[in-house]
Scaffold this motif. Structure first.
Motif, PDB file in Angstrom:
ATOM      1  N   LEU A 186      34.940  49.916 -15.971  1.00  0.00           N
ATOM      2  CA  LEU A 186      36.210  50.623 -16.144  1.00  0.00           C
ATOM      3  C   LEU A 186      37.278  49.751 -16.790  1.00  0.00           C
ATOM      4  O   LEU A 186      38.373  50.235 -17.094  1.00  0.00           O
ATOM      5  CB  LEU A 186      36.712  51.125 -14.781  1.00  0.00           C
ATOM      6  N   GLY A 187      36.993  48.478 -16.984  1.00  0.00           N
ATOM      7  CA  GLY A 187      37.973  47.569 -17.576  1.00  0.00           C
ATOM      8  C   GLY A 187      39.066  47.139 -16.626  1.00  0.00           C
ATOM      9  O   GLY A 187      40.090  46.584 -17.055  1.00  0.00           O
ATOM     10  N   ILE A 188      38.884  47.349 -15.336  1.00  0.00           N
ATOM     11  CA  ILE A 188      39.933  47.059 -14.353  1.00  0.00           C
ATOM     12  C   ILE A 188      40.039  45.564 -14.073  1.00  0.00           C
ATOM     13  O   ILE A 188      41.123  45.054 -13.783  1.00  0.00           O
ATOM     14  CB  ILE A 188      39.666  47.856 -13.062  1.00  0.00           C
ATOM     15  N   THR A 189      38.936  44.840 -14.173  1.00  0.00           N
ATOM     16  CA  THR A 189      38.958  43.417 -13.818  1.00  0.00           C
ATOM     17  C   THR A 189      39.752  42.577 -14.804  1.00  0.00           C
ATOM     18  O   THR A 189      40.275  41.521 -14.452  1.00  0.00           O
ATOM     19  CB  THR A 189      37.536  42.845 -13.757  1.00  0.00           C
ATOM     20  N   GLY A 190      39.821  42.992 -16.065  1.00  0.00           N
ATOM     21  CA  GLY A 190      40.414  42.151 -17.096  1.00  0.00           C
ATOM     22  C   GLY A 190      39.447  41.046 -17.498  1.00  0.00           C
ATOM     23  O   GLY A 190      38.245  41.089 -17.184  1.00  0.00           O
ATOM     24  N   ARG A 191      39.966  40.036 -18.184  1.00  0.00           N
ATOM     25  CA  ARG A 191      39.110  38.963 -18.692  1.00  0.00           C
ATOM     26  C   ARG A 191      38.478  38.168 -17.558  1.00  0.00           C
ATOM     27  O   ARG A 191      39.091  37.953 -16.520  1.00  0.00           O
ATOM     28  CB  ARG A 191      39.919  38.010 -19.577  1.00  0.00           C
ATOM     29  N   ALA A 192      37.256  37.711 -17.814  1.00  0.00           N
ATOM     30  CA  ALA A 192      36.563  36.861 -16.844  1.00  0.00           C
ATOM     31  C   ALA A 192      36.955  35.408 -17.063  1.00  0.00           C
ATOM     32  O   ALA A 192      37.050  34.948 -18.206  1.00  0.00           O
ATOM     33  CB  ALA A 192      35.058  37.022 -17.009  1.00  0.00           C
ATOM     34  N   PHE A 193      37.171  34.679 -15.963  1.00  0.00           N
ATOM     35  CA  PHE A 193      37.551  33.267 -16.037  1.00  0.00           C
ATOM     36  C   PHE A 193      36.442  32.346 -15.519  1.00  0.00           C
ATOM     37  O   PHE A 193      35.896  31.546 -16.256  1.00  0.00           O
ATOM     38  CB  PHE A 193      38.827  33.018 -15.236  1.00  0.00           C
TER      39      PHE A 193
ATOM     40  N   ARG B 257      25.078  43.112  -0.824  1.00  0.00           N
ATOM     41  CA  ARG B 257      25.552  44.246  -0.021  1.00  0.00           C
ATOM     42  C   ARG B 257      27.007  44.084   0.401  1.00  0.00           C
ATOM     43  O   ARG B 257      27.550  42.992   0.442  1.00  0.00           O
ATOM     44  CB  ARG B 257      24.681  44.394   1.234  1.00  0.00           C
ATOM     45  N   ASP B 258      27.622  45.186   0.743  1.00  0.00           N
ATOM     46  CA  ASP B 258      28.962  45.192   1.321  1.00  0.00           C
ATOM     47  C   ASP B 258      28.963  44.516   2.700  1.00  0.00           C
ATOM     48  O   ASP B 258      27.892  44.422   3.324  1.00  0.00           O
ATOM     49  CB  ASP B 258      29.441  46.641   1.473  1.00  0.00           C
ATOM     50  N   PRO B 259      30.106  44.063   3.191  1.00  0.00           N
ATOM     51  CA  PRO B 259      31.438  44.204   2.585  1.00  0.00           C
ATOM     52  C   PRO B 259      31.825  43.022   1.690  1.00  0.00           C
ATOM     53  O   PRO B 259      31.910  41.888   2.161  1.00  0.00           O
ATOM     54  CB  PRO B 259      32.353  44.262   3.807  1.00  0.00           C
ATOM     55  N   TRP B 260      32.012  43.280   0.396  1.00  0.00           N
ATOM     56  CA  TRP B 260      32.591  42.287  -0.501  1.00  0.00           C
ATOM     57  C   TRP B 260      34.111  42.374  -0.432  1.00  0.00           C
ATOM     58  O   TRP B 260      34.668  43.410  -0.048  1.00  0.00           O
ATOM     59  CB  TRP B 260      32.127  42.529  -1.933  1.00  0.00           C
ATOM     60  N   ARG B 261      34.768  41.282  -0.799  1.00  0.00           N
ATOM     61  CA  ARG B 261      36.237  41.239  -0.831  1.00  0.00           C
ATOM     62  C   ARG B 261      36.714  41.403  -2.267  1.00  0.00           C
ATOM     63  O   ARG B 261      36.206  40.742  -3.177  1.00  0.00           O
ATOM     64  CB  ARG B 261      36.747  39.914  -0.263  1.00  0.00           C
ATOM     65  N   PHE B 262      37.677  42.278  -2.472  1.00  0.00           N
ATOM     66  CA  PHE B 262      38.274  42.528  -3.782  1.00  0.00           C
ATOM     67  C   PHE B 262      39.773  42.294  -3.653  1.00  0.00           C
ATOM     68  O   PHE B 262      40.503  43.119  -3.091  1.00  0.00           O
ATOM     69  CB  PHE B 262      37.986  43.962  -4.245  1.00  0.00           C
ATOM     70  N   ILE B 263      40.243  41.157  -4.149  1.00  0.00           N
ATOM     71  CA  ILE B 263      41.647  40.757  -3.986  1.00  0.00           C
ATOM     72  C   ILE B 263      42.338  40.821  -5.336  1.00  0.00           C
ATOM     73  O   ILE B 263      42.107  39.993  -6.223  1.00  0.00           O
ATOM     74  CB  ILE B 263      41.757  39.327  -3.406  1.00  0.00           C
ATOM     75  N   ALA B 264      43.171  41.827  -5.516  1.00  0.00           N
ATOM     76  CA  ALA B 264      43.859  42.021  -6.791  1.00  0.00           C
ATOM     77  C   ALA B 264      45.057  41.091  -6.912  1.00  0.00           C
ATOM     78  O   ALA B 264      45.528  40.505  -5.931  1.00  0.00           O
ATOM     79  CB  ALA B 264      44.288  43.472  -6.930  1.00  0.00           C
ATOM     80  N   LYS B 265      45.571  40.962  -8.121  1.00  0.00           N
ATOM     81  CA  LYS B 265      46.653  40.005  -8.395  1.00  0.00           C
ATOM     82  C   LYS B 265      47.988  40.432  -7.793  1.00  0.00           C
ATOM     83  O   LYS B 265      48.858  39.592  -7.558  1.00  0.00           O
ATOM     84  CB  LYS B 265      46.806  39.792  -9.894  1.00  0.00           C
ATOM     85  N   ASP B 266      48.154  41.737  -7.569  1.00  0.00           N
ATOM     86  CA  ASP B 266      49.391  42.215  -6.964  1.00  0.00           C
ATOM     87  C   ASP B 266      49.120  43.560  -6.296  1.00  0.00           C
ATOM     88  O   ASP B 266      48.029  44.126  -6.401  1.00  0.00           O
ATOM     89  CB  ASP B 266      50.534  42.313  -7.983  1.00  0.00           C
ATOM     90  N   GLU B 267      50.132  44.073  -5.638  1.00  0.00           N
ATOM     91  CA  GLU B 267      49.978  45.311  -4.862  1.00  0.00           C
ATOM     92  C   GLU B 267      49.632  46.495  -5.748  1.00  0.00           C
ATOM     93  O   GLU B 267      48.774  47.324  -5.397  1.00  0.00           O
ATOM     94  CB  GLU B 267      51.260  45.593  -4.081  1.00  0.00           C
ATOM     95  N   ALA B 268      50.251  46.584  -6.911  1.00  0.00           N
ATOM     96  CA  ALA B 268      49.995  47.710  -7.805  1.00  0.00           C
ATOM     97  C   ALA B 268      48.545  47.685  -8.309  1.00  0.00           C
ATOM     98  O   ALA B 268      47.865  48.721  -8.334  1.00  0.00           O
ATOM     99  CB  ALA B 268      50.961  47.672  -8.984  1.00  0.00           C
ATOM    100  N   GLN B 269      48.078  46.497  -8.660  1.00  0.00           N
ATOM    101  CA  GLN B 269      46.706  46.380  -9.134  1.00  0.00           C
ATOM    102  C   GLN B 269      45.711  46.624  -8.005  1.00  0.00           C
ATOM    103  O   GLN B 269      44.625  47.175  -8.220  1.00  0.00           O
ATOM    104  CB  GLN B 269      46.475  44.992  -9.741  1.00  0.00           C
ATOM    105  N   GLN B 270      46.081  46.244  -6.777  1.00  0.00           N
ATOM    106  CA  GLN B 270      45.200  46.492  -5.642  1.00  0.00           C
ATOM    107  C   GLN B 270      44.987  47.981  -5.431  1.00  0.00           C
ATOM    108  O   GLN B 270      43.877  48.427  -5.100  1.00  0.00           O
ATOM    109  CB  GLN B 270      45.791  45.860  -4.370  1.00  0.00           C
ATOM    110  N   LYS B 271      46.017  48.769  -5.650  1.00  0.00           N
ATOM    111  CA  LYS B 271      45.890  50.217  -5.514  1.00  0.00           C
ATOM    112  C   LYS B 271      44.920  50.777  -6.561  1.00  0.00           C
ATOM    113  O   LYS B 271      44.140  51.690  -6.279  1.00  0.00           O
ATOM    114  CB  LYS B 271      47.258  50.883  -5.636  1.00  0.00           C
ATOM    115  N   VAL B 272      44.974  50.223  -7.770  1.00  0.00           N
ATOM    116  CA  VAL B 272      44.058  50.659  -8.823  1.00  0.00           C
ATOM    117  C   VAL B 272      42.618  50.327  -8.444  1.00  0.00           C
ATOM    118  O   VAL B 272      41.707  51.149  -8.580  1.00  0.00           O
ATOM    119  CB  VAL B 272      44.430  49.985 -10.164  1.00  0.00           C
TER     120      VAL B 272
END
Length: 357
Positions: free
Chosen positions: A141-148, A264-279
């Motif tokens: 979906l392109g949500i992650t952005g560039r890989a580092f 398998r789950d549960p993996w952790r998905f920590i977005a850069k900010d609150e708005a991105q976390q909602k996405v």
């Protein structure tokens, strides 16, 4: 009515996990016969999974016209020959990891597939853990952005008892050490998310076990997508863990630590900010939960055979994996970074075995 494919299984070790996967897909597959040189283990699996026929002679399987798929669950050094003979006998093939002992073998098998019109599917069942599938969806979906940066730890324990099995720990029969036989799943997950590798620098060592092959290895990898990865493997960790950590522009993702089901789950998905976390959270909430492991890979294979498409894991996927192995062994031996892809003019293209390479 959904077509059932009839599967002949060769082997009585890891074959048990395959049989569980077929059992969970009982509406898609049936297993009428199992072949194993070990009669005690083979008959025990037949009894446990309700397989009506046990044979020791693999030749009988190739001649049968009531078999659609041959599932190869044997030691690595036998994979290429069994796969070739099965395809040439008009069967589709499922084959355990590591697929073959060289990149050249993968390329030769691709020619055999083209000539026979049959399908071969390598096994990389760890891909289908729900945690990894969530990350795959975010990248699509392109949500992650560039890989580092990606870090992968495969830190397991293997005692001398494990290597008492006669084909293990030997170059000619196991084809490699922990890099090839143990970390290969986690490293496939790297390619699954990021695509192929571009170059690797590696150090390997045999530090604890009385074996020919490596039990510890550290790799620095540059990916084709521009990101970097640090991969470590040891069979000398008393606390067994597997850990994958992906750092992207918009999100950091971390697996669980369970050594053999880290996808398998549960993996952790920590977005850069609150708005991105909602996405991120909204995208993940929309995903349908599926089976994982062999069960899911076999289900997708059935779909591919019916629809005539590529299998869920392809020969190119296996090639990417074995290119990383080849490059790592070459780097370790030369003390230099090794670029990829591995072409026919590479010194280890036909074999990375020390006595043959």
């Amino acid at each position: 009515m959904t077509r059932k494919f009839r599967v002949a299984v060769i082997g009585a070790g890891i074959a048990a996990r395959h049989l569980t996967g077929f059992k969970w897909n009982a509406d898609l597959f049936e297993v009428p016969v199992l072949c194993s040189l070990d009669e005690e283990r083979g008959r025990r699996l037949c009894d446990e999974y309700g397989i009506p026929e046990y044979v020791q002679d693999v030749e009988t399987l190739f001649a049968r016209d009531d078999i659609d798929i041959i599932d190869i669950c044997t030691p690595p050094h036998s994979h290429f020959d069994l796969s070739r003979r099965a395809l040439e006998a008009g069967k589709h093939v499922i084959c355990e990891k590591p697929l073959f002992g060289s990149v050249a073998d993968v390329d030769a098998m691709a020619e055999i597939v083209r000539a026979t019109g049959k399908t071969i599917m390598p096994i990389f069942q760890y891909r289908y853990g729900m945690g990894l599938q969530k990350l795959k969806r975010l990248t699509e979906l392109g949500i992650t952005g560039r890989a580092f940066l990606t870090t992968i730890e495969t830190h397991w324990w293997r005692s001398p008892d494990y290597f008492a099995v006669d084909w293990r720990g030997k170059w000619k029969t196991e084809l490699g050490g922990g890099l090839l036989g143990h970390a290969i799943h986690a490293h496939d997950m790297l390619n699954y998310i990021h695509g192929p590798c571009d170059a690797v620098f590696a150090y390997g060592a045999t530090l604890n076990n009385p074996i020919e092959t490596e039990d510890t290895m550290a790799l620095a990898v540059r990916m084709k997508n521009g990101s970097l990865a640090a991969l470590s493997m040891t069979l000398n960790s008393h606390e067994e863990i597997s850990r994958l950590r992906f750092c992207f522009e918009n999100v950091t993702v971390e697996s669980i630590l369970e050594p053999y089901t880290m996808g398998r789950d549960p993996w952790r998905f920590i977005a850069k900010d609150e708005a991105q976390q909602k996405v991120v959270d909204a995208a993940l909430a929309e995903m349908e939960k599926t089976e994982d492991g062999y069960t899911r890979q076999f289900e997708l294979f059935h779909h591919a055979l019916l629809e005539g498409g590529a299998p869920p894991v392809t020969l190119q996927d296996a090639r990417n994996s074995l290119e990383l192995v080849t490059a790592a062994y070459h780097s370790d031996r030369t003390g230099m970074p090794t670029p990829m892809p591995i072409a026919a003019d590479h010194p280890l293209y036909r074999s990375w075995l020390p006595e043959l390479g």
